[in-house]
Design an enzyme around this catalytic site. Structure first.
Site, short mmCIF file in Angstrom:
data_model
loop_
_atom_site.label_atom_id
_atom_site.label_comp_id
_atom_site.label_asym_id
_atom_site.label_seq_id
_atom_site.Cartn_x
_atom_site.Cartn_y
_atom_site.Cartn_z
N HIS A 80 13.86 -34.45 20.55
CA HIS A 80 12.67 -34.45 20.81
C HIS A 80 12.43 -33.12 21.88
O HIS A 80 11.27 -33.59 22.50
CB HIS A 80 12.12 -35.69 21.26
CG HIS A 80 12.31 -36.90 20.47
ND1 HIS A 80 13.47 -37.68 20.77
CD2 HIS A 80 11.88 -37.31 19.44
CE1 HIS A 80 13.64 -38.49 19.87
NE2 HIS A 80 12.77 -38.26 18.83
N ASP B 130 10.05 -46.60 20.60
CA ASP B 130 10.63 -47.16 19.63
C ASP B 130 10.92 -48.63 19.88
O ASP B 130 10.70 -49.57 19.10
CB ASP B 130 11.96 -46.50 18.90
CG ASP B 130 11.46 -44.97 18.24
OD1 ASP B 130 10.31 -44.95 17.57
OD2 ASP B 130 12.44 -44.22 17.94
N THR C 251 21.19 8.41 -9.14
CA THR C 251 22.50 8.17 -8.74
C THR C 251 23.36 9.26 -8.56
O THR C 251 22.96 10.42 -9.06
CB THR C 251 23.17 7.02 -9.76
OG1 THR C 251 23.32 7.58 -10.83
CG2 THR C 251 21.92 5.91 -9.93
N SER D 7 30.29 3.17 -5.14
CA SER D 7 30.59 4.58 -5.60
C SER D 7 32.22 4.58 -5.63
O SER D 7 32.69 5.15 -6.55
CB SER D 7 30.48 5.42 -4.36
OG SER D 7 30.31 4.90 -3.25
#
Lengths: 538, 538
Positions: free
Chosen positions: B218, B113, B467, B427
């Site tokens: 990196h 850079d 159920t 339940s």
């Protein structure tokens, strides 16, 4: 299982408190006093409008607490991980935020949520509160029957209802708006992984080549096991299924990320959507953003709602919660032409057999050493040093007929531009800087010295830092009063000396010292081999 | 390696275009015409102020393109994955956005850079542009020397510089503000994983018990390998190191997420920070949010900048980019007391030996069957059905002396409230609904029938949906004209019949049919065993 948590049982409470302390949740507060009641609510709420409460199991952050704030939810009731909040928690939220305007509960279609929110609503009504409840069932994976799950589309319903409430609509009107949004919203998820709810013994049900389509957000298996494939293929699998459930006309698509997908990939999913035929049906896009996550699931979901004036008005209205990523027209990519850049070849090509031979030979040396130098670099860096030099050489060979070979000054300038434009890696740019600077001097010897000084300044490395400068410094010094042969010898000594140097620049600076031991710097080694190679012909 | 991408080489371009099409990047545009030039810039830019350009390798999204917009960056130059952008790309960005006010380049301290931005700046100056450059080196992992890396603190520098530019400061002033921010900013990363840059052969360098402190973005190894531990311990490792590098006085802390961490865990990190001694040094918090990521790295970084009026003013100013998560005072968690909830025990306790025996016996049956029912549930659900019933039983046994046993109506009402408050799972709530409703009727037989109807309405399940209703419906029907013995027989037949039923409600609805074969519904089985158990004593 490596994760950031203290204990599964404390994670939800810690997450909520962290959120309230964060820069994205600081405008909110929570109810205090009961270990099992986790309710996040607006601090500025004055009960003058219809309150909107949503909630459910935790593990879907930012949903739902992240969507509390002006314009969306009034409060969120957070259960344990993937478990419905209890009746008391929901009732407490209702009692805290509900004024004369009443309250709408937005509930995802899971048995636990239906029951707890339903019972809380009943109890609140007995206490005189005006409470309504809507159930979101947007997931099309199991068809749009009574057992369709509520997933990410719930956020769209919250946004539409929140907007209507903000505009002082009545409870009946807000409920109707939510019901309309629920009717119009369809969603579908796709994931490359299942979810691990902090079980160190968790075994994934998917192998390295399997993904799932039509999955829930609580670890339920997907309705279809599909093969891992390129992004475009995966997006097609989801989009092609979703499109069959769209009503006529155009739609808003919301792209929700499920938790562990990197931002770059989330953005790429948008581009893949654009290439898919579903794009013709999309007028607006929301996201990508994590909205209704499933902890660490590596997936995304698509939700769609028809483009209708009332929906668009609601979705476009600004809101306080940061988690809402906004909405935008979909086909809106704008570009500008790249401005003209300086020409590379500004001089007439000229010929010079000696220079041509020198350059050709030098390039060949670097190309021949590509693998060797890569192998050297692989021991201490990312293994591409050889390729960087070889690539620069190939570029120069390709353009050799366009080079002003007869003028050292013009040649250096041109090589500088050519390398700046075409050579990868730090070494390419460093050589570009050297040539470009050398081209500014009348004497090429002085030019090379000046170039070296610039390499040092821009690159930040000094002699002894274990870089190619450690070969170039002695070589160019030798050249001032000597020949290529002497420069090559000096470069070789310099390169060899890097074997004992600590790394202080570039990637090697992050490598443990022991690992560097007796390995020369690949850049310095390349310079030495280059000069050794071309000195043989001089 | 399962990831969302088409090809490593096209991912960056697709990600950028996706971002520009997304709801978070739609206000931006990009340069067009060169395959290797990826520049994202403000659409509304008129060159009347100092331009701020940043950039670097891709794979750190939302950095840097996500921070382009009014108040922060003017343009972002995006390189390939983890590779610096080339000189031409940077030069193109400079030429496109730089007016008379000039341009500041904010560069992270990596050789590539530095070189590419440096060379581009030189070339732009030759073309008459007024360009300055600052280098961010906030990472303290390698000490604050010349080789300190630029990591997440770069975003703070961009925010400070962006604010100064927005207020029409000169290039020299903007550069000075950036330099001040750079001088004050320190950062440190911690990760549980390394990063995989789309290499299917990638082998992680960390085992299941290893994490790293002081890592780069990196894939460079961390400076210290540490043990995986509880969140608070890990946060201490990072915070204790960071705190040694703070200047005197109070600080702003930025919590940056590295890519793959679930939102809930990111929020929990904030709470852990609050418990750490570093909290005394923190006056403001930014985040948590992914700002400077490292693709799929499972980690975070902390950045700190001193509390100074000019920094705070700059950091608090609103900006257009969505990726900026704002800033907030750190110790700001507000709570409200939970509103009073209805009492559980509103009746005087009363005694009835038969009822006491019945309840005790029923509770014991369910507790004895806990493991058995869990094992049944594990084959088709989350394996907690037995525990849910057992837990409800334990609660009732614990409170049995406070129950109004002599009045069936009062008992039902109280049991309904007790279960709503203390029983987990669907339940528990379903039974609560049944008892609460039953308590509203004079006849307990009629009451149970009415309760059943409510269970059906709230839960959404019907007879035949596999159920517990499939045992309760026949049992309560049998009770209308019969005794407990007949009810138990009916419940047993009902439970057995569920073995052949498809699942249409609850979690089992998402389980493939073959997997359900010949397994009874655990809820129905629990009811049958309960009635069988208590009928023996009646």
């Amino acid at each position: 299982m490596k994760r950031f948590y203290n204990h599964r049982d404390t994670l939800v409470a810690e997450g909520i408190d962290g959120f309230l302390r964060s820069s994205t949740g600081h405008h909110l507060c929570r109810l205090d006093g009961h270990a099992n009641i986790h309710v996040v609510l607006r601090r500025d709420w004055d009960k003058s409008k219809v309150a909107i409460i949503s909630g459910g199991g935790s593990g879907h952050e930012p949903a739902h607490a992240g969507f509390v704030g002006k314009g969306m939810l009034t409060a969120a009731v957070c259960g344990a991980l993937f478990a419905s909040p209890n009746v008391d928690a929901i009732l407490a939220a209702i009692l805290e935020v509900t004024g004369d305007a009443g309250c709408l509960l937005i509930v995802k279609n899971y048995t636990g949520d239906r029951l707890n929110f339903g019972l809380a609503a009943e109890q609140a009504r007995l206490l005189g509160k005006n409470v309504e409840l809507v159930i979101v069932a947007d997931d099309i994976a199991l068809g749009r029957g009574p057992h369709a799950r509520g997933i990410a589309g719930t956020v769209l319903v919250q946004k539409v209802a929140g907007y209507r409430a903000e505009t002082r609509a009545s409870l009946a009107e807000v409920k109707q708006a939510a019901a309309d949004a629920i009717k119009g919203t369809v969603s579908l998820g796709l994931s490359l992984s299942d979810v691990n709810v902090y079980d160190p013994e968790h075994k994934t049900r998917l192998n390295e080549k399997e993904a799932e389509l039509g999955l829930g957000i609580h670890g339920e298996p997907g309705t279809e096991r599909i093969s891992v494939d390129k992004l475009d293929v995966l997006v097609s699998k989801a989009a092609d299924t979703l499109v069959r459930h769209l009503t006529d006309g155009q739609h808003v698509i919301m792209l929700n990320m499920l938790g562990a997908v990197p931002v770059l990939e989330a953005q790429a999913v948008v581009d893949a959507l654009y290439r898919n035929s579903i794009a013709d049906r999309i007028d607006f896009l929301i996201g990508p953003a994590p909205m209704m996550t499933s902890l660490d699931m590596y997936g995304f979901s698509l939700s769609a709602i028809p483009v209708r004036a009332n929906f668009i008005e609601a979705l476009q209205s600004p809101v306080e919660p940061w988690a809402w990523p906004g909405i935008t027209p979909f086909r809106d990519l704008q570009t500008r032409p790249t401005p003209s850049l300086p020409e590379t070849f500004t001089y007439q090509p000229s010929s010079d057999p000696y220079m041509r031979n020198l350059i050709t030979r030098g390039a060949k040396v670097l190309i021949d050493n590509e693998k060797d130098l890569n192998a050297l670099d692989a021991q201490i860096g990312d293994g591409d040093a050889g390729s960087t030099f070889a690539e620069a050489s190939r570029v120069i060979l390709k353009e050799i007929d366009r080079l002003p070979l007869a003028s050292p000054k013009e040649l250096c300038e041109t090589l500088g531009r050519l390398l700046a434009r075409n050579a990868g890696g730090s070494s390419g740019v460093l050589l570009s800087i050297m040539f470009a600077t050398a081209g500014q001097e009348k004497s090429w010897r002085k030019g090379l010295e000046a170039g070296l000084e610039r390499m040092h300044r821009y690159g930040g490395a000094s002699a002894g830092d274990r870089t190619m400068l450690d070969a170039l410094f002695p070589a160019i010094a030798a050249l001032q009063n000597g020949n290529l042969d002497q420069a090559a010898k000096a470069a070789r000594e310099g390169a060899d000396a890097t074997r004992a140097m600590p790394a202080r620049a570039g990637r090697a600076a992050y490598v443990p010292k022991e690992q560097l031991k007796n390995i020369p710097d690949p850049g310095a080694e390349a310079i030495a081999r280059l000069l050794e190679g071309i000195s043989e012909i001089s």
